[in-house]
Motif scaffolding. Structure first.
Motif, PDB file in Angstrom:
ATOM      1  N   MET A 232       0.816  -1.206   0.000  1.00 49.68           N
ATOM      2  CA  MET A 232       0.000   0.000   0.000  1.00 49.68           C
ATOM      3  C   MET A 232       0.855   1.265   0.000  1.00 49.68           C
ATOM      4  O   MET A 232       0.498   2.269  -0.628  1.00 49.68           O
ATOM      5  N   LEU A 233       1.997   1.239   0.670  1.00 49.60           N
ATOM      6  CA  LEU A 233       2.904   2.379   0.620  1.00 49.60           C
ATOM      7  C   LEU A 233       3.444   2.585  -0.785  1.00 49.60           C
ATOM      8  O   LEU A 233       3.551   3.714  -1.277  1.00 49.60           O
ATOM      9  N   SER A 234       3.781   1.495  -1.436  1.00 49.85           N
ATOM     10  CA  SER A 234       4.299   1.590  -2.804  1.00 49.85           C
ATOM     11  C   SER A 234       3.252   2.148  -3.759  1.00 49.85           C
ATOM     12  O   SER A 234       3.548   2.988  -4.616  1.00 49.85           O
ATOM     13  N   VAL A 235       2.008   1.699  -3.620  1.00 48.02           N
ATOM     14  CA  VAL A 235       0.944   2.174  -4.511  1.00 48.02           C
ATOM     15  C   VAL A 235       0.607   3.631  -4.237  1.00 48.02           C
ATOM     16  O   VAL A 235       0.427   4.434  -5.160  1.00 48.02           O
ATOM     17  N   SER A 236       0.552   4.013  -2.960  1.00 47.92           N
ATOM     18  CA  SER A 236       0.087   5.354  -2.612  1.00 47.92           C
ATOM     19  C   SER A 236       1.127   6.434  -2.873  1.00 47.92           C
ATOM     20  O   SER A 236       0.793   7.530  -3.338  1.00 47.92           O
ATOM     21  N   LEU A 237       2.379   6.167  -2.561  1.00 49.43           N
ATOM     22  CA  LEU A 237       3.412   7.200  -2.644  1.00 49.43           C
ATOM     23  C   LEU A 237       4.176   7.196  -3.950  1.00 49.43           C
ATOM     24  O   LEU A 237       4.993   8.090  -4.184  1.00 49.43           O
ATOM     25  N   SER A 238       3.935   6.212  -4.787  1.00 45.16           N
ATOM     26  CA  SER A 238       4.706   6.139  -6.032  1.00 45.16           C
ATOM     27  C   SER A 238       4.220   7.110  -7.089  1.00 45.16           C
ATOM     28  O   SER A 238       4.990   7.528  -7.957  1.00 45.16           O
ATOM     29  N   THR A 239       2.947   7.492  -7.034  1.00 42.50           N
ATOM     30  CA  THR A 239       2.389   8.374  -8.065  1.00 42.50           C
ATOM     31  C   THR A 239       1.402   9.350  -7.442  1.00 42.50           C
ATOM     32  O   THR A 239       0.672   8.988  -6.501  1.00 42.50           O
ATOM     33  N   PRO A 240       1.346  10.599  -7.922  1.00 45.16           N
ATOM     34  CA  PRO A 240       0.381  11.567  -7.379  1.00 45.16           C
ATOM     35  C   PRO A 240      -1.068  11.203  -7.654  1.00 45.16           C
ATOM     36  O   PRO A 240      -1.973  11.685  -6.965  1.00 45.16           O
ATOM     37  N   SER A 241      -1.316  10.369  -8.655  1.00 47.21           N
ATOM     38  CA  SER A 241      -2.699  10.014  -8.989  1.00 47.21           C
ATOM     39  C   SER A 241      -3.309   9.024  -8.004  1.00 47.21           C
ATOM     40  O   SER A 241      -4.520   8.800  -8.029  1.00 47.21           O
ATOM     41  N   ALA A 242      -2.491   8.407  -7.159  1.00 51.17           N
ATOM     42  CA  ALA A 242      -3.018   7.452  -6.175  1.00 51.17           C
ATOM     43  C   ALA A 242      -3.750   8.202  -5.071  1.00 51.17           C
ATOM     44  O   ALA A 242      -3.291   9.235  -4.584  1.00 51.17           O
ATOM     45  N   HIS A 243      -4.895   7.685  -4.661  1.00 49.37           N
ATOM     46  CA  HIS A 243      -5.712   8.331  -3.639  1.00 49.37           C
ATOM     47  C   HIS A 243      -5.177   8.010  -2.262  1.00 49.37           C
ATOM     48  O   HIS A 243      -4.640   6.913  -2.013  1.00 49.37           O
ATOM     49  N   HIS A 244      -5.320   8.970  -1.344  1.00 48.49           N
ATOM     50  CA  HIS A 244      -4.860   8.745   0.030  1.00 48.49           C
ATOM     51  C   HIS A 244      -5.697   7.697   0.737  1.00 48.49           C
ATOM     52  O   HIS A 244      -5.289   7.136   1.772  1.00 48.49           O
ATOM     53  N   GLY A 245      -6.885   7.386   0.206  1.00 45.63           N
ATOM     54  CA  GLY A 245      -7.713   6.353   0.803  1.00 45.63           C
ATOM     55  C   GLY A 245      -7.076   4.972   0.767  1.00 45.63           C
ATOM     56  O   GLY A 245      -7.483   4.082   1.522  1.00 45.63           O
ATOM     57  N   VAL A 246      -6.071   4.799  -0.098  1.00 49.04           N
ATOM     58  CA  VAL A 246      -5.347   3.522  -0.126  1.00 49.04           C
ATOM     59  C   VAL A 246      -4.681   3.266   1.224  1.00 49.04           C
ATOM     60  O   VAL A 246      -4.683   2.132   1.727  1.00 49.04           O
ATOM     61  N   LEU A 247      -4.123   4.307   1.818  1.00 49.63           N
ATOM     62  CA  LEU A 247      -3.475   4.152   3.125  1.00 49.63           C
ATOM     63  C   LEU A 247      -4.507   3.908   4.223  1.00 49.63           C
ATOM     64  O   LEU A 247      -4.246   3.144   5.162  1.00 49.63           O
ATOM     65  N   LEU A 248      -5.664   4.532   4.129  1.00 49.53           N
ATOM     66  CA  LEU A 248      -6.725   4.256   5.097  1.00 49.53           C
ATOM     67  C   LEU A 248      -7.210   2.819   4.971  1.00 49.53           C
ATOM     68  O   LEU A 248      -7.512   2.161   5.977  1.00 49.53           O
ATOM     69  N   PHE A 249      -7.287   2.334   3.741  1.00 52.71           N
ATOM     70  CA  PHE A 249      -7.672   0.942   3.529  1.00 52.71           C
ATOM     71  C   PHE A 249      -6.620   0.000   4.103  1.00 52.71           C
ATOM     72  O   PHE A 249      -6.952  -1.067   4.652  1.00 52.71           O
ATOM     73  N   ALA A 250      -5.342   0.393   4.010  1.00 57.07           N
ATOM     74  CA  ALA A 250      -4.280  -0.425   4.611  1.00 57.07           C
ATOM     75  C   ALA A 250      -4.426  -0.487   6.124  1.00 57.07           C
ATOM     76  O   ALA A 250      -4.200  -1.539   6.742  1.00 57.07           O
ATOM     77  N   MET A 251      -4.792   0.641   6.735  1.00 61.11           N
ATOM     78  CA  MET A 251      -5.032   0.632   8.186  1.00 61.11           C
ATOM     79  C   MET A 251      -6.153  -0.330   8.550  1.00 61.11           C
ATOM     80  O   MET A 251      -6.083  -1.058   9.557  1.00 61.11           O
TER      81      MET A 251
END
Length: 261
Positions: free
Chosen positions: A85-104
């Motif tokens: 989830m860190l790789s998906v969220s921080l690798s590109t600006p188009s990734a939504h911050h909700g990915v990290l919330l989903f990881a939590m």
């Protein structure tokens, strides 16, 4: 003469009936034979009893190791989820911050599963520690009258196995040892995601700081306002910190300096 004979015979019959009535009833039931397990326990020699203890100790170690492996697998899944989830969220600006919330949310589910597994592991770990503390330690360093009834306690535990800790205590233990670090990494990554313009979808590629209004705007999750999202995440992490550090520690395994397996 005949009447006298008849009277005698009648008296004899009455006497015999009264004798039978007054005599105690004799039970025809036989005593139940001893159970095979009781007979086996009485016939065990000292060497056979020691062999039984050795085999049982080996079996409990195998059970404990199996549940220990399950615990490690759940922790590995959680670490893999965090890394992905860190790789998906921080690798590109188009990734939504909700990915990290989903990881939590995912590692919270894994924490619940691991706590349940830990309760089973703790049962077999406690049995192994009983052997080490009351049997092997007494061989290597004898102490008089040291927990002489530990075998009876072990036997009752085998007859009616029960968990030794609650789900809440297991959750707190696993949170303190592993998951608090994963939650911290996800929180820092989420803060970085919503406060850095170059990492947001609507931000400019240049710049490292954002205003509070922009942060709340980026933190919006669908129809939920950013302020509500930030407050919800803050409340969840305050609860985690309270559970990890403010709840009183158990004596023994979690006290400073004691080794746990």
């Amino acid at each position: 003469m005949s009447q006298t004979t008849a009277a005698k015979s009648t008296g004899a019959a009455t006497a015999s009936k009264s004798t039978e009535a007054s005599a105690p009833a004799t039970s025809t039931e036989k005593a139940a034979p001893p159970r095979a397990s009781d007979t086996l326990a009485l016939k065990l020699s000292s060497a056979e009893f020691t062999t039984t203890l050795s085999h049982f100790h080996r079996a409990e170690i195998a059970r404990m190791a199996g549940w220990r492996d399950r615990l490690d697998r759940t922790s590995n899944w959680a670490i893999t989820v965090v890394a992905a989830m860190l790789s998906v969220s921080l690798s590109t600006p188009s990734a939504h911050h909700g990915v990290l919330l989903f990881a939590m949310l995912l590692i919270t589910l894994l924490l619940w599963i691991e706590a349940r597994r830990y309760r089973f592991f703790d049962v077999y770990r406690a049995r192994v520690r009983q052997f080490e503390r009351y049997y092997f330690a007494q061989i290597f360093s004898p102490q008089p009258d040291y927990a002489s009834n530990w075998l009876a306690i072990l036997g009752e535990g085998l007859r009616s196995p029960r968990f030794l800790i609650s789900q809440r205590a297991a959750l707190i233990r696993r949170l303190r040892r592993n998951y608090i670090f994963m939650y911290t990494i996800l929180l820092l990554a989420w803060i970085l995601k919503i406060t850095t313009p170059s990492l947001s979808r609507e931000g400019s590629p240049i710049g490292f700081g954002a205003s509070l209004v922009d942060t709340f705007r980026v933190a919006t999750l669908g129809p939920i306002p950013g302020v509500v999202v930030v407050c919800g995440v803050s409340a969840c992490y305050l609860a985690l910190l309270a559970a990890a550090f403010l709840v009183r520690s158990d004596d023994g395994e979690l006290s400073f300096g004691d080794v746990h397996v």
